[in-house]
Write a protein that holds these residues in place. Structure first.
Motif, PDB file in Angstrom:
ATOM      1  N   ILE A  42       0.827  -1.210   0.000  1.00  0.00           N
ATOM      2  CA  ILE A  42       0.000   0.000   0.000  1.00  0.00           C
ATOM      3  C   ILE A  42       0.864   1.264   0.000  1.00  0.00           C
ATOM      4  N   LYS A  43       1.942   1.225   0.759  1.00  0.00           N
ATOM      5  CA  LYS A  43       2.800   2.410   0.878  1.00  0.00           C
ATOM      6  C   LYS A  43       3.261   2.896  -0.505  1.00  0.00           C
ATOM      7  N   LEU A  45       1.767   2.433  -3.286  1.00  0.00           N
ATOM      8  CA  LEU A  45       0.646   2.796  -4.150  1.00  0.00           C
ATOM      9  C   LEU A  45       0.046   4.157  -3.795  1.00  0.00           C
ATOM     10  N   ALA A  46       0.181   4.525  -2.511  1.00  0.00           N
ATOM     11  CA  ALA A  46      -0.597   5.651  -1.981  1.00  0.00           C
ATOM     12  C   ALA A  46      -0.423   6.942  -2.776  1.00  0.00           C
ATOM     13  N   ASP A  47       0.729   7.099  -3.409  1.00  0.00           N
ATOM     14  CA  ASP A  47       0.964   8.292  -4.216  1.00  0.00           C
ATOM     15  C   ASP A  47      -0.078   8.468  -5.311  1.00  0.00           C
ATOM     16  N   ARG A  48      -0.549   7.345  -5.823  1.00  0.00           N
ATOM     17  CA  ARG A  48      -1.464   7.411  -6.962  1.00  0.00           C
ATOM     18  C   ARG A  48      -2.877   7.805  -6.554  1.00  0.00           C
ATOM     19  N   LEU A  49      -3.148   7.858  -5.237  1.00  0.00           N
ATOM     20  CA  LEU A  49      -4.491   8.245  -4.775  1.00  0.00           C
ATOM     21  C   LEU A  49      -4.897   9.616  -5.311  1.00  0.00           C
ATOM     22  N   GLY A  51      -4.555  10.850  -8.091  1.00  0.00           N
ATOM     23  CA  GLY A  51      -5.092  10.791  -9.452  1.00  0.00           C
ATOM     24  C   GLY A  51      -6.610  10.890  -9.494  1.00  0.00           C
ATOM     25  N   TYR A  52      -7.253  10.423  -8.416  1.00  0.00           N
ATOM     26  CA  TYR A  52      -8.714  10.389  -8.397  1.00  0.00           C
ATOM     27  C   TYR A  52      -9.343  11.768  -8.464  1.00  0.00           C
ATOM     28  N   SER A  54      -8.514  14.341 -10.032  1.00  0.00           N
ATOM     29  CA  SER A  54      -8.366  15.124 -11.257  1.00  0.00           C
ATOM     30  C   SER A  54      -9.336  14.695 -12.363  1.00  0.00           C
TER      31      SER A  54
ATOM     32  N   LEU B 132      -0.596   6.990   4.918  1.00  0.00           N
ATOM     33  CA  LEU B 132      -0.483   5.807   4.061  1.00  0.00           C
ATOM     34  C   LEU B 132       0.787   5.856   3.214  1.00  0.00           C
ATOM     35  N   LYS B 133       1.216   7.080   2.904  1.00  0.00           N
ATOM     36  CA  LYS B 133       2.455   7.209   2.128  1.00  0.00           C
ATOM     37  C   LYS B 133       3.685   6.954   2.995  1.00  0.00           C
TER      38      LYS B 133
END
Lengths: 387, 178
Positions: A42-43, A45-49, A51-52, A54, B132-133
């Motif tokens: 998860i750590k 992936l969290a950067d891509r959150l 994207g939602y 925009s 989370l990051k």
């Protein structure tokens, strides 16, 4: 492939440390079967959150609808140019109509099981409300009907009041009334957000007067408030009035439930600070606390509650942890706009726990209850009898 | 019993509301232009609507959508005559089935996290995203300009809310006698 969706949930649960023992086993087994999926973290992936945020979903939905209409129209028009097809089409319509009448008749002559006939009548609720304007006229809002005037803007599923440009000299009120089987989102001119549940009415100023206490009234029903901080409004307090109590807000999120057919008014604090005043005493609340004001005795009690459960209605689910069936059915009757009759009074106090999706077909809910403790149910028109 | 061929508009809208953004982000892994991704995902929904088969549940429709979007991305790249190293890598990643599973798994994790985080109050949202990051409490405090003690309190409340949400069976309904 279908496992993937289940596993994705387990990975989140692992991160939140809420896996059960059997789920731990399941996840371990899965990772052994698919070693290439072991390193999903998860750590990372969290950067891509971000994207939602925009993506403009409403615009995209309109595009989907218009694209499919274009596709739909072309072949049909071409076919109708051939005259034989026109006649064939008319004939087909007649046949279908006949078949329909025949079918209904056939049903009438046999003893009908009410559940099949009434299936279409009972549907889950949706976004809808009646807006009553300052001049007394009203507008019905639902998906597909847009509304706009100098103060407010609605796309049919929510309504947003523009922030105050000039300071108004008098307060003008609008009402938003949500029927049974409805819910609605409202943003006031001070950016306070309000989610209104089924069978609720809110009275609120179109614009607030600067530096004066902001008053809204939950006339009846249930609402969740996310109040914009008083520091953004020159320290102006926010108050939610109701016949039985007054909630003074400092800048915070909370839920008020004040239905006319219930003798108790519940206020649940999610974040921040509020004071509940019932006319006799002032009760401050801390996050996760819920006050209940008894309308007749005028007494206030406070207890710790599960905030998620109390406010789950706002997130498309109903969550019940050990609630008596009578209370659960009250919630269900408001959302599906049905009457519920307990023929067997013993059922009223049976406790259930679980999470219900608000999109669920009512019969699915009833049939699960039936499998556990209700003997029989019967649906006629908009009435459900529990036996 | 309910008979139906294909989805109704409101059923399609329900799926759209849930999966549109996720599928766009999924396509964006392969195609750099966001507009192109959105266009392609919209076509996938139109395709799902016209598909006259019966999907027994949301999951089968979801599998259909992921696979359609994947194929569409593949076709776009194959059609583009650009044969650079980047395109070659992307084609490779689109052909690998194991990789596909991993990509879907990651998107699904993100989708559910996003959905859950959206239900939180504003400040908790921001804190959870940073947490989370892998941000530490003091780093979150600095980033958002709030006291560490406040970060701690809000963070633990936020995790409590998320836990409660995922503890249940979620969308699948479940009723048990308490």
């Amino acid at each position: 492939m279908k496992d993937i969706f289940h596993i994705s949930r387990l990975i989140i649960k692992k991160k939140l440390k809420v896996l059960t023992d059997s789920e731990k086993q399941e996840l371990k087994q899965f990772q052994e079967d698919y070693p290439s999926l072991k390193d999903v973290e998860i750590k990372a992936l969290a950067d891509r959150l971000s994207g939602y945020s925009s993506i403009d979903k409403e615009k995209a939905w309109r595009a989907v609808v218009s694209k499919s209409l274009e596709k739909d129209d072309r072949p049909k028009l071409r076919l109708l140019k051939n005259s034989w097809f026109k006649y064939a089409a008319v004939f087909a319509v007649c046949l279908i109509t006949l078949a329909y009448f025949y079918r209904n008749k056939a049903f009438d002559s046999v003893e009908t099981t009410p559940t099949t006939v009434d299936k279409k009548i009972i549907e889950p609720g949706a976004d809808k409300a009646t807006l009553t304007l300052e001049n007394g006229s009203s507008v019905f809002l639902e998906k597909g009907s847009a509304f706009q005037n100098q103060n407010a803007n609605s796309d049919g599923v929510q309504i947003v009041y523009e922030p105050t440009k000039e300071n108004p000299s008098i307060v003008v009120y609008n009402y938003l009334t949500v029927p049974r089987g409805g819910e609605f989102f409202l943003e006031l001119s001070d950016n306070t957000k309000v989610w209104l549940n089924s069978e609720s009415q809110l009275k609120y100023p179109v614009q607030f007067i600067e530096n004066e206490t902001r008053h809204v009234e939950l006339v009846y029903g249930e609402a969740y408030f996310d109040v914009s901080s008083s520091t953004e409004h020159g320290g102006a307090k926010f108050k939610v009035l109701n016949l039985s109590q007054e909630v003074e807000v400092i800048g915070t999120e909370f839920n008020i439930k004040a239905y006319n057919d219930e003798n108790i008014v519940y206020t649940t604090l999610v974040e921040g600070k509020v004071v509940v005043d019932n006319g006799n005493n002032r009760q401050p609340l801390l996050p996760s606390q819920q006050s209940s004001v008894d309308r007749t005795s005028k007494k206030t009690a406070v207890k710790e509650v599960d905030v998620y459960e109390e406010t789950a209605w706002r997130n498309g689910v109903f969550s019940f942890r050990g609630k008596p069936l009578k209370d659960i059915m009250k919630v269900i009757s408001r959302w599906y706009d049905v009457n519920v009759i307990f023929e067997n009074k013993n059922l009223e106090s049976i406790k259930f726990k679980g999470i219900l999706s608000k999109n669920q077909d009512i019969e699915e809910i009833l049939s699960i209850m039936k499998s556990s403790s209700i003997n029989e149910y019967e649906i006629t028109d908009k009435t459900i009898k529990l036996k | 019993m309910r008979e139906k061929l294909g989805l109704t508009k409101s059923e399609l809208n329900h799926l759209f509301e849930k999966y549109y953004e996720t599928l766009v982000l999924f396509a964006n892994r392969f195609l750099p232009l966001r507009d192109e991704c959105e266009d392609l995902v919209q076509d996938a929904f139109v395709g799902l609507w016209e598909h006259k088969t019966i999907f027994p549940d949301d999951i089968s429709s979801k599998v259909f959508l992921y696979k359609t979007v994947r194929n569409k991305c593949y076709n776009v790249i194959k059609h583009n005559k650009v044969k650079d190293k980047y395109a070659a890598n992307v084609v490779h990643s689109l052909e690998d089935d194991n990789l596909f599973l991993k990509q879907v798994l990651e998107e699904e994790i993100l989708r559910q996290l996003h959905e859950a985080i959206e239900t939180l109050p504003e400040r908790k949202k921001a804190i959870i995203r940073l947490s989370l990051k892998g941000f530490k409490n003091n780093e979150i405090g600095e980033e958002l300009g709030i006291k560490i003690q406040t970060v701690k309190t809000l963070k633990s409340q936020a995790y409590k809310l998320l836990r409660a949400r995922f503890k249940g069976l979620g969308i699948v309904i479940s009723i048990l006698i308490a």
